[in-house]
Write an enzyme that holds these catalytic residues in place. Sequence first.
Site, PDB file in Angstrom:
ATOM      1  N   THR A  98      67.580  23.984  15.931  1.00 46.70           N
ATOM      2  CA  THR A  98      67.489  22.759  16.290  1.00 46.70           C
ATOM      3  C   THR A  98      66.135  22.360  16.156  1.00 46.70           C
ATOM      4  OG1 THR A  98      69.503  23.071  17.886  1.00 46.70           O
ATOM      5  CG2 THR A  98      67.977  21.257  18.227  1.00 46.70           C
ATOM      6  N   LYS A 173      72.806  16.281  16.785  1.00 47.06           N
ATOM      7  CA  LYS A 173      72.807  17.334  17.864  1.00 47.06           C
ATOM      8  C   LYS A 173      71.946  16.763  18.959  1.00 47.06           C
ATOM      9  CE  LYS A 173      72.459  21.427  19.847  1.00 47.06           C
ATOM     10  NZ  LYS A 173      72.113  22.786  19.333  1.00 47.06           N
ATOM     11  N   LYS A 241      63.342  22.041  25.385  1.00 43.19           N
ATOM     12  CA  LYS A 241      62.914  22.130  24.032  1.00 43.19           C
ATOM     13  C   LYS A 241      63.563  20.886  23.270  1.00 43.19           C
ATOM     14  CE  LYS A 241      64.171  24.235  20.593  1.00 43.19           C
ATOM     15  NZ  LYS A 241      65.156  23.934  19.331  1.00 43.19           N
TER      16      LYS A 241
END
Length: 294
Positions: A98, A173, A241
């Site tokens: 990701t 995502k 994150k």
Amino acid sequence: MSKMCTFIGLGVMGYPMAGHLQQAGFNVCVYNRTASKSQQWVEQYGGRSAATPEQAAQGADFVFVCVGNDDDVRSVIYGENGALAGMHEGALLVDHTTTSAELARELGDAAKAQGIAFIDAPVSGGQAGAENGVLTVMCGGSDAAFAKVQPVMAAYSRFSQLQGDIGSGQLCKMVNQICIAGVVQGLAEGLHFAKKAGLDGDKVVETIAKGAAGSWQMENRHQTMWQGEYEFGFAVDWMRKDLGIALDEARNNGASLGLTALVDQYYSDVQAMGGGRFDTSSLLARLEKLNPSK
């Protein structure tokens, strides 16, 4: 002859994902920064390991990457020891990390310059999804590249879909993480309220899960949350994150993410409590610390 695959990054996600590839009949070579993890994987699944990403990628039809963040990806892709240095023209590079959409486009350009196709392909489903081979994969790239790699990714996924051009998988995502953040905060507040009201948490959830309030998070996390157990699934450090990436992208595209920004700050509170490695359902721990039972 089976297709040759390289898998770079043997963390809690990559380790079982690479294992599913080997078990599906692909000829897999792995690389991990900690060589002992590679050796452990080879002993468990077979296949082979290499000392550098470049060596691991040599001869591979598909090179999969699943590491930590943008900088980690760059460290295993670029340079004389990076994966691109070992890949041949016509091969396909797939990044399951990701990352930012910006990095995905950067990797796409670097791969294209060498005659290599690229797919950004972040996953959802957590450690359990990786171990059970039922991940969801969100992809960005060309139709041809996706058609080529989809049957291979089926070894560890139950659903994959092309969202659009390179970078679209990462953007999808971000949507996933935005939605999860809001749902988990709502569940945390609901359970917190139920405790304060003296209700039976199991009975409450058994009832409301059958209606519009139901969610995956409720079904799979309510009991451990109620018991104050937060050692399951995706860590707060990684969620922050991911939310940071989404908030950065929102500043670029003008999206308003007020709730996401608020939940991100709540997760920073969990980190300050020492819960950086707690799973994302630990938003309830924050509420209970702020409002302890009498």
